[in-house]
Motif scaffolding. Structure first.
Motif, PDB file in Angstrom:
ATOM      1  N   PRO A 133       0.867  -1.250  -0.104  1.00  0.00           N
ATOM      2  CA  PRO A 133      -0.009  -0.039   0.035  1.00  0.00           C
ATOM      3  C   PRO A 133       0.908   1.221  -0.076  1.00  0.00           C
ATOM      4  CG  PRO A 133      -0.998  -1.471   1.546  1.00  0.00           C
ATOM      5  CD  PRO A 133       0.349  -2.039   1.082  1.00  0.00           C
ATOM      6  N   ARG A 134       2.094   1.341   0.497  1.00  0.00           N
ATOM      7  CA  ARG A 134       2.982   2.361   0.655  1.00  0.00           C
ATOM      8  C   ARG A 134       3.246   2.711  -0.826  1.00  0.00           C
ATOM      9  NH1 ARG A 134       4.614  -0.421   5.241  1.00  0.00           N
ATOM     10  NH2 ARG A 134       3.853   0.689   7.359  1.00  0.00           N
ATOM     11  N   ARG A 135       3.313   1.925  -1.683  1.00  0.00           N
ATOM     12  CA  ARG A 135       3.658   2.133  -3.165  1.00  0.00           C
ATOM     13  C   ARG A 135       2.712   2.739  -4.095  1.00  0.00           C
ATOM     14  NH1 ARG A 135       7.397  -2.342  -5.001  1.00  0.00           N
ATOM     15  NH2 ARG A 135       7.603  -1.197  -6.692  1.00  0.00           N
ATOM     16  N   THR A 136       1.574   2.743  -3.627  1.00  0.00           N
ATOM     17  CA  THR A 136       0.441   2.995  -4.597  1.00  0.00           C
ATOM     18  C   THR A 136      -0.928   3.880  -3.820  1.00  0.00           C
ATOM     19  OG1 THR A 136      -1.299   2.046  -6.206  1.00  0.00           O
ATOM     20  CG2 THR A 136      -0.656   0.553  -4.423  1.00  0.00           C
ATOM     21  N   ASP A 137      -1.127   4.807  -4.501  1.00  0.00           N
ATOM     22  CA  ASP A 137      -1.957   5.535  -3.677  1.00  0.00           C
ATOM     23  C   ASP A 137      -3.587   4.729  -3.603  1.00  0.00           C
ATOM     24  OD1 ASP A 137      -0.552   7.528  -3.723  1.00  0.00           O
ATOM     25  OD2 ASP A 137      -1.364   8.418  -5.660  1.00  0.00           O
ATOM     26  N   GLY A 138      -3.669   3.807  -4.499  1.00  0.00           N
ATOM     27  CA  GLY A 138      -5.221   3.052  -4.395  1.00  0.00           C
ATOM     28  C   GLY A 138      -4.964   1.843  -3.601  1.00  0.00           C
ATOM     29  N   GLY A 139      -3.925   1.614  -2.649  1.00  0.00           N
ATOM     30  CA  GLY A 139      -3.561   0.394  -2.391  1.00  0.00           C
ATOM     31  C   GLY A 139      -4.390  -0.019  -1.156  1.00  0.00           C
ATOM     32  N   VAL A 140      -4.441   1.120  -0.322  1.00  0.00           N
ATOM     33  CA  VAL A 140      -5.383   0.888   0.874  1.00  0.00           C
ATOM     34  C   VAL A 140      -6.854   0.828   0.729  1.00  0.00           C
ATOM     35  CG1 VAL A 140      -6.328   2.044   3.034  1.00  0.00           C
ATOM     36  CG2 VAL A 140      -3.892   2.105   2.393  1.00  0.00           C
ATOM     37  N   ASP A 141      -7.582   1.557  -0.260  1.00  0.00           N
ATOM     38  CA  ASP A 141      -8.833   1.337  -0.821  1.00  0.00           C
ATOM     39  C   ASP A 141      -9.018   0.139  -1.454  1.00  0.00           C
ATOM     40  OD1 ASP A 141      -9.337   3.842   0.140  1.00  0.00           O
ATOM     41  OD2 ASP A 141      -8.786   4.859  -2.028  1.00  0.00           O
ATOM     42  N   ALA A 142      -8.042  -0.535  -2.049  1.00  0.00           N
ATOM     43  CA  ALA A 142      -8.250  -1.907  -2.725  1.00  0.00           C
ATOM     44  C   ALA A 142      -8.428  -3.002  -1.571  1.00  0.00           C
ATOM     45  CB  ALA A 142      -6.977  -2.260  -3.691  1.00  0.00           C
ATOM     46  N   LEU A 143      -7.459  -2.894  -0.512  1.00  0.00           N
ATOM     47  CA  LEU A 143      -7.578  -3.673   0.532  1.00  0.00           C
ATOM     48  C   LEU A 143      -8.837  -3.905   1.317  1.00  0.00           C
ATOM     49  CD1 LEU A 143      -3.792  -3.409   1.854  1.00  0.00           C
ATOM     50  CD2 LEU A 143      -4.943  -5.307   0.663  1.00  0.00           C
TER      51      LEU A 143
END
Length: 615
Positions: free
Chosen positions: A521-531
Motif C-alpha cells: 500500500p505504501r507504493r500506490t495511492d489506491g492500495g489501501v482502498d483496494a485492501l
C-alpha cells in the motif's frame, strides 16, 4: 472416497468388467452352458486385454477425479485440512504468522510411498509364485504326455475318426494310454492328445464313444487354450476374488457345455450319466490342470443337468460368438482409454493430467527418452499425441540438441506440444528463444499462457515483463494468479498500481489472495482502498490477508474497516483485526475490543486481553 483414489485405475476397470460378467451370469440361468461359458471366457480374457489396451491406446481424460482430503499437521503442530489445492510459494511478510497457519502442501509422504512399494512387492511376489507353479504343472503335463504309450488300436482310431467327423473337427487327435486309475483327459493346443487309462480296452463300445465324444468336445471348443489363459489371468489378478470366482465358474460351464455336445451327438442322457458315474467311481487320479471327464466336485450338478429335459442344451453359433466379441471390444476399447480428468481447471500442479497418456504413447512408439534423433523425427508426425509425447521427452532431456526441433514446433497445432516447447526452452540463454516464445503469451490455450508466465516471468527482458503485466487481465484464473506471483516484488511502480486496480474486479479467490498478499500500500495511492474493498470477499483467506496488510500499513483509513471485521465469521479474521487495532490508540476501537472478551475463539480472547492490558 479417498480409498477410491488409492486403487490403481486398471484394477478398477478390470473389476468393473468382472462385476458386469457376474451380473450377466445371474440373468442367464435359462441360457445354454455354452453361452454362459462364452461370457466368462470373454470377461477373463478382458482382464489380460485391458492393461495391454491401456498402453496401446491414447488416454481419454474423462473420469472425474474425486476430491481428496486428508488431515496433516501444520508447522506449529495444529491439525489442518488439505485438499487438492496448488502448492503455494511463500511471500515474505513482516508480521508473524498466526497460530492457525495453513498448510497447502499435499505432496505424497515417504510412508505412503513405502506402503505402495510394499503392496507392489507383495503383488509381484504372488504373480511370480503362481506363474512358477503354473510352469511346473505345464512341465509335469508335458512329461505325462511324453511318457504315455501311443494307442494305435484300429478299433479306437476308428471311433475317434467317426466322432471327429460327427463333431466337425478337422485336426488330427492322438490317443495315448497312461497309468491305471487315471481319469480320461485331453491336453495340447496345437497337437491335441486324449489321455486314456491303461484299462480302457475293457470298456464297452458305448462307454468308449461317450468318453471320446466328451474329450473331443474339449478339442473342438479350444478349452485347453482357454484354461491356460484363465490360469494366467488368475496369476496376474490373484488378489481379486472375482477372478477366482469366475475362473471356477469357467471350469463348471466348460464341462456342462461338453456334456451338451455329447447329448446333441446322439448319446442317451441316462446312459451318458451312467458312463460319467462309472468313470468317476473307477478313475480317481487326475491332473488338476488338464480338463478331465468326470471331476468328482462337479459330478452331481452335471448329472442333474444331463437328466433335466427342461435344461437348454443348445450351442452358441459362430455368429453369436463374433457378435459377443465385437460387443466386448466396443466396451473395452473406450474403457481402457479412460483416465482421470484434471480435478480443478485452475490447478497449478506441475504434472498435467494427460502425462500418463503421453508416457504410454512414447512406450507404444518405442522411442527412448534420450534418442534425440528419434524424438526429433517424431515431432513431424501427423498424430498430435505422438508429437506431444516426443515434445515432452525432448523438453525433459536438457540436451542442447533439443533447441532446434522445439523451436521448429513453437507453432504446432496441438496445445500440449506448444506447452512443452515453452517448458523445454525457458532456461535456454538464446535471444531466439524469447523471440519465438513471446507470441505464446497470447496463445489460445490457457495452459500455454500459464507456462509462458511461469517459465519466462523471471527473465530480465522488458518485452517479457510487459507481456506478464498484460496477463493480469487474462481470461483464465490460473494465468492471472501466476502473473501476480511473478510480478510480486518488482521495483516497477506500474505493478503495484496494476495490482490495486485488478483487486477491485477480481472474482477468483486464489488470485485475490495473491493480489492481497503481494500488494504494498505504501507504493500506490489506491492500495489501501483496494485492501478495504477486498474485505468483502467471500473467501476467509482473502479477508484475513487484507486485514493483515491493513494492519501493516498503519493507515488510519483502515481502522474503521478493521473494526467491522471484529464481527467476521472467521476466527482468524477476527484475531488479525484485534492485532491490527491494538496499537491504533483509537478510543472507538478499544471499546469494540472490550466487547470481544467473550469471543468463542480462545486465540481471539487471548489477543483481546493483550490489547487491553495497558489501557
Amino acid at each position: 472416497m479417498s480409498w477410491f483414489l488409492s486403487v490403481p485405475l486398471p484394477i478398477l476397470k478390470v473389476s468393473l468388467v468382472l462385476v458386469l460378467a457376474w451380473l450377466a451370469l445371474t440373468t442367464m440361468r435359462r441360457c445354454s452352458a455354452s453361452a454362459r461359458h462364452l461370457v466368462v471366457a470373454v470377461a477373463l480374457g478382458a482382464t489380460l486385454l485391458v492393461p495391454l489396451l491401456e498402453r496401446a491406446l491414447p488416454g481419454w481424460e474423462t473420469l472425474p477425479r474425486p476430491a481428496e482430503a486428508s488431515i496433516q499437521p501444520s508447522g506449529d503442530g495444529v491439525a489442518t485440512s488439505t485438499t487438492n489445492r496448488p502448492v503455494r510459494e511463500s511471500v515474505p511478510v513482516t508480521e508473524p504468522r498466526p497460530a492457525a497457519a495453513r498448510s497447502f502442501d499435499h505432496r505424497e509422504t515417504s510412508p505412503t510411498l513405502g506402503v505402495r512399494a510394499t503392496v507392489k512387492a507383495v503383488w509381484l511376489g504372488g504373480v511370480v509364485g503362481l506363474l512358477a507353479l503354473l510352469t511346473v504343472r505345464l512341465v509335469a503335463m508335458r512329461l505325462t504326455v511324453r511318457r504315455a504309450e501311443p494307442l494305435d488300436d484300429p478299433a479306437w482310431t476308428s471311433l475317434v475318426d467317426d466322432a471327429r467327423a460327427q463333431l466337425g473337427i478337422r485336426r488330427a487327435v492322438a490317443l495315448r494310454r497312461r497309468g491305471a486309475g487315471e481319469m480320461p483327459a485331453v491336453w495340447g493346443v496345437l497337437r491335441p492328445v486324449i489321455l486314456l487309462p491303461a484299462e480302457c480296452d475293457s470298456w464297452s463300445a458305448g462307454r468308449r464313444r461317450a468318453v471320446l465324444v466328451h474329450e473331443l468336445a474339449h478339442v473342438g471348443r479350444g478349452d485347453v487354450l482357454l484354461l491356460l489363459l484363465a490360469q494366467v489371468a488368475g496369476a496376474l489378478h490373484w488378489f481379486n476374488p472375482l477372478v477366482w470366482v469366475l475362473r471356477h465358474r469357467l471350469a463348471i460351464e466348460r464341462e456342462h457345455a461338453c456334456d451338451d455336445i455329447a447329448l446333441r451327438a446322439g448319446l442317451r442322457p441316462s446312459l451318458y450319466a451312467d458312463h460319467l458315474l462309472a468313470t468317476a467311481a473307477t478313475h480317481r487320479h487326475h491332473r488338476k490342470l488338464a480338463p478331465v471327464m468326470a471331476a468328482p466336485s462337479q459330478l452331481e450338478d452335471r448329472i442333474m443337468a444331463i437328466l433335466d429335459p427342461r435344461r437348454n442344451h443348445g450351442n452358441t453359433s459362430r455368429r453369436v460368438q463374433a457378435a459377443v466379441l465385437a460387443l466386448a471390444l466396443t466396451v473395452l476399447i473406450p474403457l481402457a482409454s479412460l483416465t482421470w480428468a484434471q480435478h480443478d481447471e485452475d490447478s497449478n500442479l506441475d504434472t498435467p493430467p494427460y502425462v500418463g497418456s503421453l508416457d504410454r504413447e512414447l512406450q507404444r512408439l518405442g522411442i527412448a527418452e534420450d534418442d534425440i534423433d528419434g524424438l526429433t523425427r517424431c515431432l513431424r508426425s501427423t498424430t498430435a499425441i505422438s508429437r506431444a509425447a516426443c515434445a515432452r521427452a525432448l523438453a525433459r532431456t536438457g540436451d542442447p540438441r533439443r533447441i532446434e526441433p522445439l523451436l521448429a514446433s513453437v507453432n504446432d497445432s496441438d496445445e500440449r506440444v506448444r506447452e512443452w516447447v515453452v517448458r523445454g526452452l525457458a532456461d535456454v540463454n538464446d535471444p531466439r528463444v524469447v523471440d519465438a516464445l513471446l507470441p505464446l503469451f497470447d496463445d489460445t490455450s490457457a495452459d500455454v499462457r500459464e507456462w509462458c508466465v511461469r517459465e519466462l516471468g523471471d527473465l530480465d527482458d522488458p518485452r517479457v515483463f510487459d507481456s506478464v503485466l498484460l496477463r493480469l487481465d487474462d481470461d483464465a484464473g490460473q494465468v492471472r494468479e501466476w502473473a501476480v506471483r511473478r510480478l510480486a516484488g518488482s521495483d516497477d511502480d506500474r505493478v503495484q498500481d496494476a495490482f490495486a486496480l485488478a483487486l477491485y474486479d477480481e472474482k477468483n479467490a486464489d488470485v485475490q489472495e495473491w493480489l492481497v498478499r503481494s500488494i504494498e500500500p505504501r507504493r500506490t495511492d489506491g492500495g489501501v482502498d483496494a485492501l478495504i474493498a477486498a474485505l468483502d470477499s467471500p473467501s476467509d483467506d482473502v479477508r484475513e490477508w487484507a486485514v493483515r496488510r491493513l494492519a501493516d500499513t498503519g493507515d488510519r483509513r483502515g481502522i474503521r474497516p478493521m473494526m467491522d471485521m471484529l464481527r467476521d465469521a472467521s476466527d482468524e479474521v477476527r484475531e488479525w483485526a484485534v492485532r491490527g487495532l491494538m496499537d491504533s490508540g483509537d478510543p472507538a476501537a478499544i471499546a469494540s475490543l472490550r466487547e470481544l472478551r467473550d469471543d468463542p475463539s480462545e486465540d481471539v480472547r487471548e489477543w483481546v486481553e493483550r490489547a487491553l492490558e495497558n489501557r
